[in-house]
Design a protein around this motif. Structure first.
Motif, PDB file in Angstrom:
ATOM      1  N   LYS A 161       0.846  -1.101   0.257  1.00 12.15           N
ATOM      2  CA  LYS A 161       0.059   0.083  -0.175  1.00 12.15           C
ATOM      3  C   LYS A 161       0.837   1.394  -0.036  1.00 12.15           C
ATOM      4  O   LYS A 161       0.611   2.355  -0.819  1.00 12.15           O
ATOM      5  CB  LYS A 161      -0.742  -0.061   1.111  1.00 12.15           C
ATOM      6  CG  LYS A 161      -0.347   0.139   2.441  1.00 12.15           C
ATOM      7  CD  LYS A 161      -1.488   0.032   3.697  1.00 12.15           C
ATOM      8  CE  LYS A 161      -0.883   0.512   4.881  1.00 12.15           C
ATOM      9  NZ  LYS A 161       0.251  -0.308   5.591  1.00 12.15           N
ATOM     10  N   ASP A 220      -2.477  -4.505   3.775  1.00  7.86           N
ATOM     11  CA  ASP A 220      -2.519  -4.092   2.285  1.00  7.86           C
ATOM     12  C   ASP A 220      -4.085  -4.527   1.933  1.00  7.86           C
ATOM     13  O   ASP A 220      -4.534  -3.868   0.973  1.00  7.86           O
ATOM     14  CB  ASP A 220      -1.462  -4.990   1.805  1.00  7.86           C
ATOM     15  CG  ASP A 220       0.103  -4.225   1.814  1.00  7.86           C
ATOM     16  OD1 ASP A 220       0.049  -3.404   2.156  1.00  7.86           O
ATOM     17  OD2 ASP A 220       0.753  -5.153   1.524  1.00  7.86           O
ATOM     18  N   PHE A 223      -6.681  -2.125   2.492  1.00  2.00           N
ATOM     19  CA  PHE A 223      -6.186  -0.809   1.590  1.00  2.00           C
ATOM     20  C   PHE A 223      -6.871  -1.270   0.484  1.00  2.00           C
ATOM     21  O   PHE A 223      -7.203  -0.300  -0.402  1.00  2.00           O
ATOM     22  CB  PHE A 223      -4.859  -0.624   1.613  1.00  2.00           C
ATOM     23  CG  PHE A 223      -4.441   0.609   0.775  1.00  2.00           C
ATOM     24  CD1 PHE A 223      -4.736   2.040   1.045  1.00  2.00           C
ATOM     25  CD2 PHE A 223      -3.811   0.634  -0.496  1.00  2.00           C
ATOM     26  CE1 PHE A 223      -4.392   2.800   0.351  1.00  2.00           C
ATOM     27  CE2 PHE A 223      -3.408   1.358  -1.496  1.00  2.00           C
ATOM     28  CZ  PHE A 223      -3.829   2.600  -1.144  1.00  2.00           C
TER      29      PHE A 223
END
Length: 248
Positions: A161, A220, A223
């Motif tokens: 991310k 991640d 996100f």
């Protein structure tokens, strides 16, 4: 601007800053839903570009440890080329049908992304990146969504991310620079708009700060899904705008 209107203006700036701090984009999508009802469309567009310089500049600074200009420059260059092309093409296309078509594609893409596992990472060369950037800029010139395609392309690569944001945020910053220069040349940056900008800065910065604090606590996959949901809202907003325009 009376107290009630200013309250809505400030709350929109706060929420827009928070979303930008958390996701790296979509500030304009959030604030326009409120500002278009209380200030003029020209002021809204000018403020979004001006605050975009602030939000993306802040994001670049916070993620400076992950910056890699070798990854970002092809997308940025393509975006610079694509924006004026998109603006020029508007003279020959009906923006209503265009917004509707792009909106449908975004909705389909995000629904697929939310219901399927993570995409297998893709390797994309410099030439393809420039072409993606041109498409990104053209879409920005045509619809105002100047970071959608670059954001999606960062997802395709499977980067963490921080790396994704360290690439697509400089691209967005460049897009806002081009848009702001165009607005200055066109004379749309007025004294009243600058005053509105100054009033909203504290709220935008507060939202940015709180959004970045939350960003640092997510993984991640969270996100990825957050970006997809925001892209879904972007697609839906284009569809609603197109249908509203067609009904007039």
């Amino acid at each position: 601007m009376d107290g009630v209107v200013f309250t809505f203006f400030a709350l929109a700036a706060l929420l827009g800053g928070f979303v930008s701090g958390f996701s790296g984009f979509a500030m304009g999508l959030v604030v326009s839903g409120v500002w278009l009802h209380i200030i003029t469309p020209m002021q809204t567009a000018t403020l979004i570009a001006g605050y975009g310089l602030l939000t993306q500049g802040y994001g670049i600074f916070k993620l400076r440890h992950a910056l890699d200009l070798r990854k970002a420059w092809p997308l940025a260059l393509g975006t610079i080329i694509g924006i004026p092309i998109g603006v020029s093409v508007l003279a020959y296309l009906d923006p209503t049908y265009l917004r509707f078509g792009v909106g449908v594609l975004l909705v389909l893409y995000t629904i697929y992304g939310l219901t399927k596992p993570v995409f297998a990472p893709m390797k994309i060369g410099t030439g393809a990146d420039i072409a993606i950037g041109i498409s990104n800029g053209m879409l920005g010139g045509l619809t105002g969504l100047g970071g959608v395609i670059s954001t999606i392309s960062c997802q395709w690569r499977g980067w963490p991310k921080d790396v994704q944001r360290a690439v697509f945020q400089p691209v967005l910053f460049v897009a806002f620079v081009v848009i702001s220069i165009s607005q200055a040349v066109a004379g749309s940056i007025t004294r009243d708009t600058l005053m509105l900008y100054a009033w909203g800065v504290p709220f935008m910065v507060a939202g940015l700060w709180s959004g970045f604090r939350l960003f640092g606590k997510i993984d991640d996959e969270t996100f990825r899904k957050t970006v997809l949901v925001l892209l879904l809202f972007a697609g839906l907003s284009l569809i609603v705008t197109a249908l509203t325009s067609a009904g007039r």
